[in-house]
Every structure is written in C-alpha cells, then in structure tokens.
Design an enzyme around this catalytic site. Structure first.
Site, PDB file in Angstrom:
ATOM      1  N   ASP A  15       0.912  -1.290  -0.106  1.00  0.00           N
ATOM      2  CA  ASP A  15       0.018   0.064   0.092  1.00  0.00           C
ATOM      3  C   ASP A  15       0.882   1.200  -0.008  1.00  0.00           C
ATOM      4  O   ASP A  15       1.716   1.357   1.040  1.00  0.00           O
ATOM      5  CB  ASP A  15      -0.930  -0.037   1.342  1.00  0.00           C
TER       6      ASP A  15
ATOM      7  N   THR B 293      -3.300   5.238  -3.796  1.00  0.00           N
ATOM      8  CA  THR B 293      -2.261   6.052  -3.080  1.00  0.00           C
ATOM      9  C   THR B 293      -0.983   5.874  -3.894  1.00  0.00           C
ATOM     10  O   THR B 293       0.117   6.748  -3.874  1.00  0.00           O
ATOM     11  CB  THR B 293      -1.947   5.642  -1.596  1.00  0.00           C
ATOM     12  N   THR B 294      -0.694   4.695  -4.542  1.00  0.00           N
ATOM     13  CA  THR B 294       0.587   4.410  -5.148  1.00  0.00           C
ATOM     14  C   THR B 294       0.522   5.218  -6.368  1.00  0.00           C
ATOM     15  O   THR B 294       1.256   6.028  -6.803  1.00  0.00           O
ATOM     16  CB  THR B 294       0.638   2.994  -5.529  1.00  0.00           C
TER      17      THR B 294
ATOM     18  N   ASP C 281      -9.160  -0.483   1.953  1.00  0.00           N
ATOM     19  CA  ASP C 281      -9.147  -0.031   0.781  1.00  0.00           C
ATOM     20  C   ASP C 281     -10.480  -0.232  -0.106  1.00  0.00           C
ATOM     21  O   ASP C 281     -11.028   0.151  -0.494  1.00  0.00           O
ATOM     22  CB  ASP C 281      -8.006  -0.449   0.110  1.00  0.00           C
TER      23      ASP C 281
HETATM   24  N1  LIG Z   1      -6.053  -7.216 -13.438  1.00  0.00           N
HETATM   25  C1  LIG Z   1      -5.458  -5.846 -13.688  1.00  0.00           C
HETATM   26  N2  LIG Z   1      -4.941  -5.712 -14.884  1.00  0.00           N
HETATM   27  C2  LIG Z   1      -4.575  -4.388 -14.810  1.00  0.00           C
HETATM   28  N3  LIG Z   1      -4.490  -3.264 -14.346  1.00  0.00           N
HETATM   29  C3  LIG Z   1      -4.943  -3.575 -13.281  1.00  0.00           C
HETATM   30  C4  LIG Z   1      -5.588  -4.848 -12.656  1.00  0.00           C
HETATM   31  N4  LIG Z   1      -6.036  -4.761 -11.472  1.00  0.00           N
HETATM   32  C5  LIG Z   1      -5.729  -3.397 -10.979  1.00  0.00           C
HETATM   33  N5  LIG Z   1      -5.239  -2.840 -11.914  1.00  0.00           N
HETATM   34  C6  LIG Z   1      -4.890  -1.311 -12.097  1.00  0.00           C
HETATM   35  O1  LIG Z   1      -3.721  -1.273 -11.046  1.00  0.00           O
HETATM   36  C7  LIG Z   1      -3.856   0.008 -10.600  1.00  0.00           C
HETATM   37  C8  LIG Z   1      -4.098  -0.057  -9.039  1.00  0.00           C
HETATM   38  O2  LIG Z   1      -2.813  -0.445  -8.571  1.00  0.00           O
HETATM   39  P1  LIG Z   1      -2.782  -0.362  -6.884  1.00  0.00           P
HETATM   40  O3  LIG Z   1      -4.078  -0.962  -6.037  1.00  0.00           O
HETATM   41  O4  LIG Z   1      -1.548  -1.456  -6.661  1.00  0.00           O
HETATM   42  O5  LIG Z   1      -2.195   0.828  -6.568  1.00  0.00           O
HETATM   43  P2  LIG Z   1      -3.284   2.210  -5.832  1.00  0.00           P
HETATM   44  O6  LIG Z   1      -4.842   1.473  -5.956  1.00  0.00           O
HETATM   45  O7  LIG Z   1      -2.749   3.160  -6.800  1.00  0.00           O
HETATM   46  O8  LIG Z   1      -2.536   2.270  -4.469  1.00  0.00           O
HETATM   47  P3  LIG Z   1      -2.940   1.607  -3.186  1.00  0.00           P
HETATM   48  O9  LIG Z   1      -3.937   0.567  -3.446  1.00  0.00           O
HETATM   49  O10 LIG Z   1      -1.740   1.085  -2.926  1.00  0.00           O
HETATM   50  O11 LIG Z   1      -3.713   2.444  -2.437  1.00  0.00           O
HETATM   51  C9  LIG Z   1      -4.973   0.858 -11.186  1.00  0.00           C
HETATM   52  O12 LIG Z   1      -4.687   1.643 -12.228  1.00  0.00           O
HETATM   53  C10 LIG Z   1      -6.001  -0.120 -11.828  1.00  0.00           C
HETATM   54  O13 LIG Z   1      -6.534   0.060 -12.631  1.00  0.00           O
HETATM   55 MG   LIG Z   2      -5.488  -0.003  -4.942  1.00  0.00          MG
END
Ligand SMILES: Nc1ncnc2c1ncn2[C@@H]1O[C@H](COP(=O)(O)OP(=O)(O)OP(=O)(O)O)[C@@H](O)[C@H]1O
Ligand SMILES: [Mg+2]
Length: 538
Positions: free
Chosen positions: A66, A99-100, A398
C-alpha cells in the site's frame, strides 16, 4: 544580506546557520526528490505488485504494498519529498485507494516539466497549462470515459471491489474479501434526510485476532469489544439482552483537584465511608431499576458496585473505549447515558439478539451480535500472524472505501491504464487548439498520464513500447475507450471483458492531487532551512 549586517544581529534578515537556495536549482532538486519518492513505490502498482518489508525504529516490521503505508514509515529530509508523502496520506483519507498511483503520477508530472524549465519557460506558464489540462481531464472523464453504475447490480459492484483487491495480498481470498467489504459497507450505510452517510472509519471496525485461518474471518451482525466481564460471577451469556450504555463511572468520584479532609474522630471516618457507600448504592439502585441485562461503561466500576450489580444479575463491562461504546450504541439502538438518575426506558438497547463473552486465542471478547438492524459492525479477522493481519486490514479498508466511493458517486471508469490512455489521446487532440507555448506543457500532461499503463506493463515484465503502441493504436478508434493493459500478462485487453473497473471519484482524485501537487512544487523558487520553529516572520 546577512553578511552585510554582521555584528548587528537585531537587523539580520537570516540567521547565520540558515541555508537558502533559490531559483532553478531549487526546482531541479524538487523534481529529483519527487522522482525519488515515486521510484520507491513504482513496483507496488498493479496486480503484479511487490510487497515491501519495512522496519520501524522499534524493530517491528511492516509488510505492505500500500503506497501510503510504505511512505508513512519512511523518514525523508527533503521538503519536496515530504510534501509528496503528504499527498499519499491525503489520498488515503479522501478516497482510501489510489495512493500508489497518485505518487507515481505526481512524480511523472514533475519530471515532464523539467524540459520546459530547461528551455527557460516560466513556471507560471507551465502551471497554467497544467491546470487547464486538469479542467479538461475532469470534463473528459465525466462525459466520455466514465459510465454510470446501477447500485443494485451486485455483480458489477463486486467487479469494482475485485479490481481493487486484485492488486493486493488478499487476492488469494478474493471471494471472501469482496463479500466482507460489500457486507460491511451495507451495514454502516445510513440514509439521513436524503443524504447517504457511510463512516467506515468510525463504525466498521476491524478486529484482528491472530490464530485460526483467514477463511474464518467474517463480518459480525453487530459488534465485538476486547473486554471481559468485570466480576467473574457475572453471567456471560444472554439471549435478547437489554443493553445499557453509560459514559460515567460507577465509583465514588473523588474531588477533581486535591482534597484534604481532617478527621478527628473514628465515627467521622465511618461516616465518610458510609457516604461513599450510599452514593454507590444509590447509583446502582437507579441502574437496577432500569432492568438492563448488560451494562457497558466507559469508566470504572468499583468493587462495591460490582457486588450490587452481580447480585441483581447484571453483567457489567468497564472501561470500554468511547469509540466502541458509540459502535455498540449504533448496533443495538441504545443511547449513551451520562447520569444513572436519568436512565429512561428508551435509552435501553434491545436490538441485539445475543450477548456473549467468548475466548478467542488467549483473550476474552464480548460480542453483541445477531442485531436486527445494526448500523455498525465489527469485522473479525483471523489469520496466522499479526503482520499479515495488518496488511489484510489495510487491503480490506481500501476495498470498503472503494465500495463507499461507488455508492456516493455511482460512476465507474475502466482500470488497467485504459482511462489514462483514453485521456491522453483526447488531451493531445485538444492540445492542437491551444495557441502559444502553453500547448507544450498541456501535451506533457497527456504524456505523463501514460506512466500508469507503462508502469503496469513494466511490473509484469512485458515490453513497454510495443504494448503501449498497440493500446494507443486501439484508442485511435474512439469507441475503444476500455482498452488497457492486462496487468497479469502484459497484453492489450478490453477492460470490460477483464472486468477491471475503478470508481470515478478515485481516478479523478488521483489525477487532481497529482497535478495540483506538481503545480505547487513548481511554484516554489526558494527553500530556506534552519528557521526557528515559529516560522519566518522576523
Ligand atoms: N488485473 C489488472 N490488470 C491491469 N491493471 C489492473 C488490474 N487490477 C488493477 N489494475 C490497475 O492497477 C492500478 C491500481 O494498483 P494498486 O491498487 O496497486 O495501486 P493504487 O490503487 O494506486 O494504490 P493503493 O492501492 O496502494 O492505495 C489501477 O490503475 C488499476 O486500474
Ligand atoms: Mg489500489
């Protein structure tokens, strides 16, 4: 200026040990610092995200992917890096997810601006272009890319939650996590006067009890507190309990500040004790009159009070936290009372079907469950270790936030970088209509947005340029808005078949925060350090 005034400290502008940097150098350094922070968590984006293991000064470890949780643990010195970390927190508090992405995006926005600073473009021109692009992003996202959701469509809703969970450690228990998140949010949802209120932080509490298996985790139909009854003879089980909540103590309250009492005779002392006893007896009499089965109080319960209550068959639990008391109150419909004399029948909570005290692992927990219409709930998490449970908790929070976001603003947009590429294509088109130098930084925003799909491709080890070109080509046809990258295989895919959807509010907040932070950091042209804590007024 400071040197010129040496020897006359009163009119010195800056202290001798302050450090001051100005102009282009500051901007360059800010950009570098921001990029550095972004690089730290770049590998944590998407379904192939890596975890980071962090050690805190006390020797405890944090295992997480996260963004916010990682940055929270890192100590940085550079002010620009500090504000980057700050935005991860804002994002977490505001929408709970993304957040990432926000950090990666903000870093890229700043990196893109570097070329213009080198060309001696004034920062305000860049800022104006960035903000214009932001306005257009909001417009395009709302009108062209996002689609409305029917909140009764459980399948679609669970897809949105799955997309969020799919990038996390709890992916393995996806089905369970999705149902927990949906269930918990449904419980704490309140519709008051046409307004939907979903306060996850306050009313959906995650309790982590190491031991057992993750599969044993569940959402209670009510709440649970980490407490045992205060007298061992008090009953630990009630069906349909009458619950009374107090926020006062059942002890003789001593004087607020120091009190001295001088006693000269033995009878006086006895009298003093009698007053105390009478007080407690009186308070307990009022409580007993209300006929509760279970009593929760935020303060203490003296031995004497325990005795009276136990004799009356009332179970008392003391020193519960204010927040726990609030949750019990919402779960069973009781009102928290401050004075025992003022208890009325309406204050008693009768909404719960069961009260019991159970031992889980090494500890005792009081459960108020089987509530008819609980407006608060506890999510009971079981699992092998505390560190793992902490990460599961973060992931679940989340997911719950994602559900809340969709309910509050029922629009979704495609994930997997599809939204970003669609935006990028459209912004580049609009850039042509912009006159003057502003069009270049405007276009740079479009370029920067591609960092999300690019990082997703990188993180699963596919060829960035080839895949990105293929996806871009797909988007030349405007009907292909949903084409993005499959984060597991790195292949161009239609997100509507893959089922990766994100709430619009999360995406918008991410882009907004990233651009605004970039503009804020660009506006800085001097860093002065070593000031006294009060600020730079003198
Ligand atoms: N199966 C998938 N294929 C492609 N992209 C995906 C898939 N699942 C999620 N994503 C993409 O990954 C990203 C989110 O990644 P992640 O959840 O790691 O980070 P975040 O939501 O930015 O931060 P955090 O969850 O750490 O607060 C989004 O852009 C989402 O569209
Ligand atoms: Mg996320």
């Amino acid at each position: 200026m400071a040197q010129a005034q040496q020897g006359q400290p009163r009119i010195m502008v800056l202290n001798t040990n302050t450090k001051r940097e100005e102009g282009k150098k500051v901007q360059e350094e800010n950009i570098k610092a921001a990029k550095m922070v972004a690089d730290v968590i770049r590998t944590c984006l998407g379904p192939r995200a890596m975890l980071k293991m962090l050690m805190d000064p006390m020797g405890g470890i944090v295992m997480t992917s996260d963004g916010n949780a990682i940055l929270r643990e890192i100590m940085v010195k550079h002010p620009a890096a500090k504000s980057m970390i700050e935005i991860a927190r804002t994002q977490d508090e505001e929408v709970g997810d993304g957040t990432t992405s926000v950090i990666v995006l903000a870093g890229e926005m700043l990196l893109e601006s570097e070329q213009f600073l080198e060309q001696r473009m004034h920062p305000t021109v860049i800022i104006a272009a960035y903000l214009k692009a932001l306005d257009d992003v909001v417009d395009i996202m709302e009108k062209e890319i996002s689609t409305p959701v029917d909140l009764d469509d459980q399948e679609l809703l669970s897809k949105v939650v799955k997309s969020c969970i799919g990038t996390k450690l709890i992916k393995k228990w996806e089905g369970l996590a999705v149902s927990i998140a949906l269930d918990a949010v449904k419980k704490v949802r309140m519709d008051v006067g046409g307004r939907t209120e979903i306060d996850i932080k306050r009313y959906a509490k995650v309790e982590k009890v190491p031991g057992g298996e993750i599969e044993d985790s569940c959402v209670l139909k009510g709440v649970m507190v980490n407490k045992d009854v205060c007298h061992s003879k008090m009953p630990r089980y009630f069906k349909n309990p009458r619950i009374l909540l107090l926020d006062c103590g059942l002890e003789y309250t001593k004087g607020e500040s120091q009190t001295n009492v001088e006693i000269s005779k033995a009878e006086d002392f006895t009298k003093l004790l009698e007053i105390e006893e009478d007080y407690i007896k009186n308070v307990c009499a009022h409580i007993i009159k209300a006929k509760p089965d279970v009593l929760f109080t935020e303060k203490g319960v003296s031995d004497l009070a325990q005795h009276y209550l136990q004799k009356a068959g009332i179970t008392a639990i003391r020193r519960v936290r204010k927040s726990d008391n609030n949750r019990i109150s919402r779960a069973c419909g009781a009102t928290i009372v401050n004075r025992a004399e003022e208890i009325t029948e309406g204050d008693i909570g009768t909404g719960a079907g069961l009260f019991e005290v159970k031992k889980l692992g090494e500890e005792y927990f009081a459960f108020v469950t089987e509530c008819t219409d609980p407006k608060a709930c506890t999510i009971l998490l079981r699992g092998p270790s505390q560190d793992l449970l902490k990460e599961v908790e973060r992931n679940l929070v989340d997911a719950m936030n994602v559900v809340r976001n969709v309910i509050v603003n029922p629009r979704i947009c495609p994930g997997g970088g599809a939204s970003e590429i669609a935006l990028s294509v459209r912004l580049k088109e609009r850039a042509r209509a912009i006159e003057g130098v502003q069009q270049w930084p405007y276009k740079a925003v479009a370029e920067a947005l591609e960092v999300i799909p690019r990082t997703l491709i990188q993180n699963c080890g596919a060829s960035t340029i080839r895949v990105l070109t293929e996806v871009r080509a797909k988007h030349s046809d405007k009907t292909n808005v949903n084409w993005g990258v499959d984060g597991n295989t790195g292949k161009p895919t239609d997100m509507s078949t893959l089922g990766i959807w994100e709430p619009l509010s999360v995406k918008l907040q991410t882009i907004k925060t990233a651009i605004e932070t970039a503009t804020l950091l660009l506006r800085i042209d001097a860093i002065v350090s070593g000031l006294k804590p009060g600020g730079a007024k003198e």
